[in-house]
Design a protein around this motif. Structure first.
Motif, short mmCIF file in Angstrom:
data_model
loop_
_atom_site.label_atom_id
_atom_site.label_comp_id
_atom_site.label_asym_id
_atom_site.label_seq_id
_atom_site.Cartn_x
_atom_site.Cartn_y
_atom_site.Cartn_z
N GLU A 168 0.85 -1.19 0.00
CA GLU A 168 0.00 0.00 0.00
C GLU A 168 0.88 1.24 0.00
OE1 GLU A 168 -3.16 2.18 3.05
OE2 GLU A 168 -2.91 -0.01 3.12
N THR A 169 0.70 2.09 -0.99
CA THR A 169 1.47 3.33 -1.06
C THR A 169 0.54 4.52 -1.08
OG1 THR A 169 3.03 4.62 -2.39
CG2 THR A 169 1.59 3.11 -3.58
N TRP A 170 0.89 5.56 -0.34
CA TRP A 170 0.04 6.74 -0.21
C TRP A 170 0.52 7.90 -1.07
CZ3 TRP A 170 -1.28 7.44 5.72
CH2 TRP A 170 -1.88 6.27 6.18
N THR A 171 1.61 7.72 -1.77
CA THR A 171 2.19 8.85 -2.52
C THR A 171 2.55 8.43 -3.94
OG1 THR A 171 4.33 8.28 -1.52
CG2 THR A 171 3.08 10.06 -0.49
N ARG A 172 1.76 7.57 -4.54
CA ARG A 172 2.07 7.05 -5.87
C ARG A 172 2.09 8.16 -6.91
NH1 ARG A 172 4.58 3.47 -9.06
NH2 ARG A 172 3.44 3.09 -10.98
N ARG A 173 1.03 8.95 -6.98
CA ARG A 173 0.93 10.01 -7.96
C ARG A 173 1.00 11.40 -7.35
NH1 ARG A 173 2.70 7.73 -12.30
NH2 ARG A 173 1.50 5.89 -12.93
N SER A 174 0.65 11.50 -6.09
CA SER A 174 0.64 12.82 -5.44
C SER A 174 0.78 12.63 -3.94
CB SER A 174 -0.67 13.55 -5.76
OG SER A 174 -0.77 14.74 -5.00
N ASP A 175 1.28 13.65 -3.26
CA ASP A 175 1.39 13.62 -1.81
C ASP A 175 0.04 13.89 -1.15
OD1 ASP A 175 4.05 13.08 -1.97
OD2 ASP A 175 4.70 15.15 -1.69
N LYS A 176 -0.90 14.49 -1.89
CA LYS A 176 -2.20 14.83 -1.33
C LYS A 176 -2.95 13.56 -0.96
CE LYS A 176 -2.53 19.07 -4.08
NZ LYS A 176 -3.30 19.78 -5.13
#
Length: 350
Positions: free
Chosen positions: A242-250
């Motif tokens: 699970e990644t929370w910053t794949r495309r954006s930090d938002k």
């Protein structure tokens, strides 16, 4: 100097002394030149500082080698062995110098990338540069070791035949199936497929943290409580993460509260909006308070809020949860969850 017999031990000592003085003079000239150039080009001073020890070692070894080759040791039976030692030392010192220069170059590239790029793109470039940097250093080390081995006649024939043979490809492919080289290949794959990047926020093995290091064979995840989770690179190519910053930090965050059926949702919603609007951790993109479930004697209220990154999101969720709980306790205690028990009085007879 004309009276010195170079083919003697006194001549050897004199030759070594002259060689060391010449080496010191050469280093001094390089230092002076870099000092002058660094007035206009700042990074020249940094590269001189980073490579000073390696350059000093290389120049010293070469100078002593030349001094010995032109004096008494060159006439001795053991000179070929000593000359080989000097050659190996020169190769190792030169590799050290080359590695220092390469490391400086990659660090300059990473600093420039950090200045010019932000967000996921910057993390991707930094990760790729880190992996390429380590690959180049490993290549330098392997080439240096191979060159050292080639100085031995016994190894030269074997090494030449291996490097010239197409069979080396099959050997590498076979070894890659093993765990060590498998992780090395996975490390390159992780870096260049953009699966994860240095600085990404991930959940690995149930632990929330930030990718701190991507090495050739393992990844270090910095857990929020300052622990370190070391994971093989192959894990990230074979296991869902699970990644929370794949495309954006938002990121959006949620807070769930189980409340009583008598909760005044209009006032709760107004108080929630007031809290998030006053919070420095809210980025203004999204917020909502809705009843999402009702079971038994409770209703579930879901608060959704947005933040510019996961760190702010964590702080915002904690703030909303704490302040909503305090507000309900002070203004609407009837809305707090409670358990109802119905007691029926039983009849009595004489």
């Amino acid at each position: 100097m004309a009276g010195i017999v170079w083919d003697s031990w006194i001549g050897t000592v004199a030759a070594i002394g002259i060689a060391l003085v010449a080496a010191a003079a050469a280093i001094g000239m390089v230092t002076l030149l870099t000092s002058l150039v660094s007035r206009k080009v700042e990074w020249v001073r940094d590269i001189a500082r980073r490579s000073r020890r390696a350059l000093l070692t290389t120049v010293t070894v070469v100078a002593v080698w030349i001094a010995c080759a032109t004096s008494q040791p060159a006439q001795a039976d053991w000179w070929p062995s000593l000359s080989r030692i000097f050659l190996i030392a020169t190769i190792l010192a030169g590799s050290w110098l080359l590695g220092a220069l390469v490391s400086f170059g990659f660090e300059r590239l990473m600093v420039r990338e950090e200045e010019e790029r932000v967000g996921p793109d910057a993390r991707r470039r930094r990760t790729q540069l880190l992996v390429i940097h380590r690959l180049v250093l490993v290549t330098i080390a392997v080439l240096a070791l191979g060159t050292v081995l080639f100085t031995f006649p016994e190894m030269r024939a074997v090494g030449t035949s291996l490097l010239a043979s197409a069979g080396i490809v099959s050997i590498i492919a076979g070894l890659a199936a093993q765990s060590i080289l498998g992780n090395l290949i996975a490390g390159v794959q992780v870096a260049f497929t953009d699966a994860i990047r240095v600085g990404d926020v991930v959940v690995v093995e149930g632990e929330w943290g930030r990718v701190g290091e991507i090495n050739l064979s393992y990844v270090v995840v910095y857990i929020w409580d300052e622990r370190r989770l070391v994971v093989p690179c192959s894990y990230f190519t074979t296991t869902p993460i699970e990644t929370w910053t794949r495309r954006s930090d938002k990121i959006l965050g949620t807070v769930y509260m189980d409340l009583d059926w008598r909760v005044p949702m209009a006032e709760v919603r107004a108080e929630f909006e007031r809290i998030v609007e006053a919070s420095p951790f809210w980025d203004g993109r999204s917020s909502s308070a809705l009843v999402t479930d009702s079971q038994g004697g409770f209703v579930t209220v879901r608060f959704v809020m947005s933040s510019k990154d996961s760190s702010d999101q964590w702080d915002l969720r904690c703030e909303v949860r704490e302040r909503m709980m305090t507000w309900l306790q002070q203004t609407h205690p009837e809305a707090l969850p409670r358990t109802r028990v119905s007691v029926e009085a039983g009849g009595t007879s004489d």
